[in-house]
Design a protein around this motif. Structure first.
Motif, PDB file in Angstrom:
ATOM      1  N   VAL A 196      15.663  28.199 -26.714  1.00 12.60           N
ATOM      2  CA  VAL A 196      15.591  26.938 -25.991  1.00 12.60           C
ATOM      3  C   VAL A 196      15.317  25.759 -26.921  1.00 12.60           C
ATOM      4  O   VAL A 196      15.948  24.725 -26.802  1.00 12.60           O
ATOM      5  CB  VAL A 196      14.498  26.998 -24.899  1.00 12.60           C
ATOM      6  CG1 VAL A 196      14.303  25.651 -24.232  1.00 12.60           C
ATOM      7  CG2 VAL A 196      14.819  28.053 -23.870  1.00 12.60           C
ATOM      8  N   SER A 197      14.371  25.929 -27.843  1.00 11.51           N
ATOM      9  CA  SER A 197      13.919  24.789 -28.622  1.00 11.51           C
ATOM     10  C   SER A 197      13.417  25.236 -29.990  1.00 11.51           C
ATOM     11  O   SER A 197      12.841  26.323 -30.120  1.00 11.51           O
ATOM     12  CB  SER A 197      12.783  24.089 -27.863  1.00 11.51           C
ATOM     13  OG  SER A 197      12.131  23.123 -28.656  1.00 11.51           O
ATOM     14  N   LEU A 198      13.625  24.378 -30.987  1.00 12.81           N
ATOM     15  CA  LEU A 198      13.074  24.622 -32.318  1.00 12.81           C
ATOM     16  C   LEU A 198      11.739  23.910 -32.522  1.00 12.81           C
ATOM     17  O   LEU A 198      10.959  24.283 -33.391  1.00 12.81           O
ATOM     18  CB  LEU A 198      14.069  24.177 -33.398  1.00 12.81           C
ATOM     19  CG  LEU A 198      15.327  25.014 -33.516  1.00 12.81           C
ATOM     20  CD1 LEU A 198      16.282  24.402 -34.540  1.00 12.81           C
ATOM     21  CD2 LEU A 198      14.994  26.447 -33.894  1.00 12.81           C
ATOM     22  N   GLU A 199      11.488  22.864 -31.740  1.00 17.75           N
ATOM     23  CA  GLU A 199      10.234  22.120 -31.872  1.00 17.75           C
ATOM     24  C   GLU A 199       9.688  21.795 -30.494  1.00 17.75           C
ATOM     25  O   GLU A 199      10.157  20.828 -29.870  1.00 17.75           O
ATOM     26  CB  GLU A 199      10.481  20.843 -32.695  1.00 17.75           C
ATOM     27  CG  GLU A 199       9.240  20.079 -33.030  1.00 17.75           C
ATOM     28  CD  GLU A 199       8.155  20.884 -33.742  1.00 17.75           C
ATOM     29  OE1 GLU A 199       6.998  20.760 -33.341  1.00 17.75           O
ATOM     30  OE2 GLU A 199       8.458  21.644 -34.670  1.00 17.75           O
ATOM     31  N   PRO A 200       8.786  22.583 -29.947  1.00 13.69           N
ATOM     32  CA  PRO A 200       8.239  23.814 -30.524  1.00 13.69           C
ATOM     33  C   PRO A 200       9.234  24.967 -30.378  1.00 13.69           C
ATOM     34  O   PRO A 200      10.220  24.843 -29.639  1.00 13.69           O
ATOM     35  CB  PRO A 200       6.987  24.062 -29.680  1.00 13.69           C
ATOM     36  CG  PRO A 200       7.327  23.488 -28.339  1.00 13.69           C
ATOM     37  CD  PRO A 200       8.201  22.291 -28.630  1.00 13.69           C
ATOM     38  N   LEU A 201       8.950  26.095 -31.030  1.00 20.67           N
ATOM     39  CA  LEU A 201       9.807  27.276 -30.929  1.00 20.67           C
ATOM     40  C   LEU A 201       9.648  27.888 -29.539  1.00 20.67           C
ATOM     41  O   LEU A 201       8.579  28.403 -29.198  1.00 20.67           O
ATOM     42  CB  LEU A 201       9.435  28.316 -31.983  1.00 20.67           C
ATOM     43  CG  LEU A 201       9.746  27.956 -33.418  1.00 20.67           C
ATOM     44  CD1 LEU A 201       9.243  29.051 -34.351  1.00 20.67           C
ATOM     45  CD2 LEU A 201      11.232  27.746 -33.614  1.00 20.67           C
ATOM     46  N   LEU A 202      10.722  27.804 -28.736  1.00 25.59           N
ATOM     47  CA  LEU A 202      10.683  28.317 -27.368  1.00 25.59           C
ATOM     48  C   LEU A 202      11.900  29.189 -27.083  1.00 25.59           C
ATOM     49  O   LEU A 202      13.007  28.892 -27.545  1.00 25.59           O
ATOM     50  CB  LEU A 202      10.671  27.161 -26.354  1.00 25.59           C
ATOM     51  CG  LEU A 202       9.514  26.176 -26.399  1.00 25.59           C
ATOM     52  CD1 LEU A 202       9.745  25.038 -25.399  1.00 25.59           C
ATOM     53  CD2 LEU A 202       8.193  26.871 -26.129  1.00 25.59           C
ATOM     54  N   VAL A 203      11.672  30.242 -26.303  1.00 31.17           N
ATOM     55  CA  VAL A 203      12.746  31.072 -25.760  1.00 31.17           C
ATOM     56  C   VAL A 203      12.529  31.176 -24.257  1.00 31.17           C
ATOM     57  O   VAL A 203      11.424  30.933 -23.759  1.00 31.17           O
ATOM     58  CB  VAL A 203      12.798  32.487 -26.396  1.00 31.17           C
ATOM     59  CG1 VAL A 203      13.142  32.408 -27.864  1.00 31.17           C
ATOM     60  CG2 VAL A 203      11.500  33.237 -26.180  1.00 31.17           C
ATOM     61  N   VAL A 204      13.578  31.533 -23.534  1.00 32.85           N
ATOM     62  CA  VAL A 204      13.454  31.730 -22.094  1.00 32.85           C
ATOM     63  C   VAL A 204      13.911  33.134 -21.741  1.00 32.85           C
ATOM     64  O   VAL A 204      14.841  33.678 -22.349  1.00 32.85           O
ATOM     65  CB  VAL A 204      14.239  30.659 -21.287  1.00 32.85           C
ATOM     66  CG1 VAL A 204      15.732  30.813 -21.452  1.00 32.85           C
ATOM     67  CG2 VAL A 204      13.865  30.688 -19.816  1.00 32.85           C
ATOM     68  N   LEU A 205      13.228  33.717 -20.788  1.00 31.04           N
ATOM     69  CA  LEU A 205      13.511  35.055 -20.284  1.00 31.04           C
ATOM     70  C   LEU A 205      13.616  34.958 -18.768  1.00 31.04           C
ATOM     71  O   LEU A 205      12.740  34.378 -18.123  1.00 31.04           O
ATOM     72  CB  LEU A 205      12.364  36.006 -20.673  1.00 31.04           C
ATOM     73  CG  LEU A 205      12.269  37.346 -19.966  1.00 31.04           C
ATOM     74  CD1 LEU A 205      13.471  38.223 -20.320  1.00 31.04           C
ATOM     75  CD2 LEU A 205      10.963  38.040 -20.327  1.00 31.04           C
ATOM     76  N   SER A 206      14.672  35.520 -18.208  1.00 32.93           N
ATOM     77  CA  SER A 206      14.857  35.536 -16.762  1.00 32.93           C
ATOM     78  C   SER A 206      14.432  36.898 -16.228  1.00 32.93           C
ATOM     79  O   SER A 206      14.928  37.927 -16.685  1.00 32.93           O
ATOM     80  CB  SER A 206      16.326  35.262 -16.424  1.00 32.93           C
ATOM     81  OG  SER A 206      16.521  35.293 -15.027  1.00 32.93           O
ATOM     82  N   VAL A 207      13.498  36.893 -15.258  1.00 30.47           N
ATOM     83  CA  VAL A 207      12.968  38.145 -14.698  1.00 30.47           C
ATOM     84  C   VAL A 207      13.072  38.104 -13.181  1.00 30.47           C
ATOM     85  O   VAL A 207      12.604  37.151 -12.537  1.00 30.47           O
ATOM     86  CB  VAL A 207      11.485  38.357 -15.100  1.00 30.47           C
ATOM     87  CG1 VAL A 207      10.953  39.666 -14.541  1.00 30.47           C
ATOM     88  CG2 VAL A 207      11.313  38.313 -16.610  1.00 30.47           C
ATOM     89  N   GLU A 208      13.676  39.137 -12.621  1.00 29.51           N
ATOM     90  CA  GLU A 208      13.781  39.255 -11.172  1.00 29.51           C
ATOM     91  C   GLU A 208      12.380  39.332 -10.557  1.00 29.51           C
ATOM     92  O   GLU A 208      11.527  40.091 -11.026  1.00 29.51           O
ATOM     93  CB  GLU A 208      14.588  40.508 -10.817  1.00 29.51           C
ATOM     94  CG  GLU A 208      14.832  40.687  -9.347  1.00 29.51           C
ATOM     95  CD  GLU A 208      15.616  41.952  -9.030  1.00 29.51           C
ATOM     96  OE1 GLU A 208      16.196  41.991  -7.931  1.00 29.51           O
ATOM     97  OE2 GLU A 208      15.622  42.885  -9.843  1.00 29.51           O
ATOM     98  N   LYS A 209      12.150  38.556  -9.514  1.00 33.05           N
ATOM     99  CA  LYS A 209      10.828  38.504  -8.889  1.00 33.05           C
ATOM    100  C   LYS A 209      10.404  39.842  -8.295  1.00 33.05           C
ATOM    101  O   LYS A 209       9.212  40.131  -8.209  1.00 33.05           O
ATOM    102  CB  LYS A 209      10.790  37.412  -7.819  1.00 33.05           C
ATOM    103  CG  LYS A 209      10.852  36.019  -8.402  1.00 33.05           C
ATOM    104  CD  LYS A 209      10.871  34.957  -7.319  1.00 33.05           C
ATOM    105  CE  LYS A 209      10.957  33.561  -7.925  1.00 33.05           C
ATOM    106  NZ  LYS A 209      11.080  32.521  -6.889  1.00 33.05           N
ATOM    107  N   GLU A 210      11.352  40.678  -7.889  1.00 28.68           N
ATOM    108  CA  GLU A 210      11.045  41.979  -7.304  1.00 28.68           C
ATOM    109  C   GLU A 210      10.746  43.049  -8.360  1.00 28.68           C
ATOM    110  O   GLU A 210      10.237  44.115  -8.027  1.00 28.68           O
ATOM    111  CB  GLU A 210      12.199  42.451  -6.410  1.00 28.68           C
ATOM    112  CG  GLU A 210      12.393  41.595  -5.171  1.00 28.68           C
ATOM    113  CD  GLU A 210      11.194  41.654  -4.230  1.00 28.68           C
ATOM    114  OE1 GLU A 210      10.663  42.752  -3.990  1.00 28.68           O
ATOM    115  OE2 GLU A 210      10.784  40.586  -3.731  1.00 28.68           O
ATOM    116  N   ALA A 211      11.068  42.792  -9.607  1.00 30.36           N
ATOM    117  CA  ALA A 211      10.827  43.776 -10.672  1.00 30.36           C
ATOM    118  C   ALA A 211       9.327  43.917 -10.918  1.00 30.36           C
ATOM    119  O   ALA A 211       8.596  42.920 -10.920  1.00 30.36           O
ATOM    120  CB  ALA A 211      11.539  43.350 -11.956  1.00 30.36           C
TER     121      ALA A 211
END
Length: 170
Positions: A49-64
């Motif tokens: 997602v971003s280098l400043e700050p270092l960000l990643v995104v994870l998609s998680v099913e709400k039922e999991a």
């Protein structure tokens, strides 16, 4: 004379899955530790997602079951899988597998920053603290601040997901 705008027909969810299945994605295993137990799942919905700050995104099913565990924990790991980890990816994508001991057959170690399980043969790993969470339909998007990473010096072929099946990217 103007014509009234017509509402388009609703998009068929099965057709949507077919279209999105044409998008080749990398395969990861995401992990967290909550309630004294390791939680893990195979995921292909991870992105930078971003280098400043270092960000990643994870998609998680709400039922999991991983969903509530990672929200409780606030920390998680991402292991980017080589083709040789196909069996691990398949196992951790199996719904209803036992929670206890689910990582027993997979070589892993603990991340130095978060203590979450990271796969030994990963092409690269990330350890993340949850920065923000955004509801998105039947999923939550976890935005993680990258606190630590590793990269394999000589990576092998990457495990990918395409048209509902695992494959390889050379």
């Amino acid at each position: 004379m103007s014509q009234a705008a017509q509402e388009p027909e609703p998009v068929d969810p099965d057709a949507f899955r077919q279209v999105m299945g044409r998008l080749v994605t990398g395969v990861t295993v995401v992990t967290t530790k909550a309630g004294g137990l390791d939680h893990a799942m195979t995921a292909n919905a991870v992105m930078s997602v971003s280098l400043e700050p270092l960000l990643v995104v994870l998609s998680v099913e709400k039922e999991a079951r991983f969903h509530d565990a990672v929200l409780e924990s606030g920390v998680w790991g991402v292991s980017i899988l080589p083709e040789s980890a196909r069996a691990a990816a398949a196992w951790l994508a199996t719904r209803g597998r036992p929670l206890h001991g689910q990582l027993d057959r997979i070589a892993h170690h603990r991340g130095a920053v978060t203590g979450v399980a990271l796969l030994d043969d990963a092409l690269g790993t990330l350890e993340c603290h949850t920065f923000d969470t955004v509801g998105a339909g039947d999923h939550s998007l976890l935005i993680g601040n990258v606190r630590s990473l590793t990269i394999t010096e000589r990576p092998g072929d990457a495990l990918v997901y395409y048209r509902g099946a695992f494959g390889v990217q050379r």
